[in-house]
Design a protein around this motif. Structure first.
Motif, PDB file in Angstrom:
ATOM      1  N   THR A  56       0.817  -1.222   0.000  1.00  0.00           N
ATOM      2  CA  THR A  56       0.000   0.000   0.000  1.00  0.00           C
ATOM      3  C   THR A  56       0.847   1.268   0.000  1.00  0.00           C
ATOM      4  N   VAL A  57       2.042   1.228   0.562  1.00  0.00           N
ATOM      5  CA  VAL A  57       2.917   2.407   0.515  1.00  0.00           C
ATOM      6  C   VAL A  57       3.245   2.720  -0.950  1.00  0.00           C
ATOM      7  N   LEU A  58       3.527   1.704  -1.733  1.00  0.00           N
ATOM      8  CA  LEU A  58       3.790   1.886  -3.159  1.00  0.00           C
ATOM      9  C   LEU A  58       2.519   2.324  -3.883  1.00  0.00           C
ATOM     10  N   ALA A  59       1.391   1.715  -3.576  1.00  0.00           N
ATOM     11  CA  ALA A  59       0.125   2.082  -4.217  1.00  0.00           C
ATOM     12  C   ALA A  59      -0.217   3.546  -3.947  1.00  0.00           C
ATOM     13  N   ASP A  60      -0.003   4.005  -2.718  1.00  0.00           N
ATOM     14  CA  ASP A  60      -0.223   5.417  -2.379  1.00  0.00           C
ATOM     15  C   ASP A  60       0.651   6.318  -3.248  1.00  0.00           C
ATOM     16  N   TYR A  61       1.903   5.952  -3.370  1.00  0.00           N
ATOM     17  CA  TYR A  61       2.848   6.752  -4.152  1.00  0.00           C
ATOM     18  C   TYR A  61       2.438   6.819  -5.624  1.00  0.00           C
ATOM     19  N   LEU A  62       2.020   5.692  -6.173  1.00  0.00           N
ATOM     20  CA  LEU A  62       1.681   5.630  -7.590  1.00  0.00           C
ATOM     21  C   LEU A  62       0.356   6.301  -7.922  1.00  0.00           C
ATOM     22  N   SER A  63      -0.574   6.286  -6.978  1.00  0.00           N
ATOM     23  CA  SER A  63      -1.935   6.703  -7.324  1.00  0.00           C
ATOM     24  C   SER A  63      -2.502   7.825  -6.470  1.00  0.00           C
TER      25      SER A  63
END
Length: 175
Positions: A56-63
């Motif tokens: 989710t940390v990556l998902a937050d960053y991407l989206s």
């Protein structure tokens, strides 16, 4: 339809630790790797993520928090083995699983067959829902291997032929 399978970046766990569904953090610094990943996926993609923070940390960053989580995208449950050193798991527990990880269930966890079933359940529903936009799945090696086995008709006992590195993006075209 384009589908992007994205494995989270490296975790804080030292090598040799079993951490399937344990909610461990990411090893820093990771923003440079996030930027490399971002440059490999389309801006208009629909993003789904495992609910574990390493995804989710990556998902937050991407989206910018414009994504959905689904527990079917979580890594395999290693039950009683979570956060233990692999070499500390008693041989009478680990040997049957090592000999047949596809069918043998981890104590209070799951087998690879169970992981595969929930992943394929998710992908069949999601991939049928919207075929107009690219789809990004931010997830784990076991989940990605399951998808790759399905699309290539690879037997599950050969799943580890699919090497999946931390931060790797695999683009597939679904027809």
């Amino acid at each position: 339809m384009e589908v992007y399978l994205v494995r989270h970046t490296e975790t804080v766990c030292e090598k040799g630790i079993c951490y399937g569904q344990a909610d461990v953090g990411l090893s820093e610094p990771f923003l440079h790797q996030f930027e490399i990943i971002k440059n490999q996926i389309p801006e208009d993609a629909v993003i789904y993520s495992s609910p574990l923070q390493r995804c989710t940390v990556l998902a937050d960053y991407l989206s910018g928090a414009n994504y959905q989580t689904d527990s079917r995208l979580m890594e395999m449950s290693f039950g009683d083995w979570e956060m233990k050193k692999w070499d500390a798991i008693p041989p009478e527990e680990i040997n049957p699983w090592m000999n047949d990880f596809v069918n043998v269930k981890v104590p209070n966890g799951e087998s690879f067959t169970e992981l595969y079933a929930r992943v394929i359940d998710f992908t069949e529903i999601v991939l049928q829902s919207d075929k107009t936009k690219p789809i990004v799945l931010i997830t784990h090696a076991g989940v990605i291997r399951s998808v790759l086995c399905k699309i290539s008709d690879l037997p599950l006992n050969d799943a580890f032929q699919n090497k999946v590195d931390f931060g790797q993006v695999i683009k597939i075209i679904m027809i």
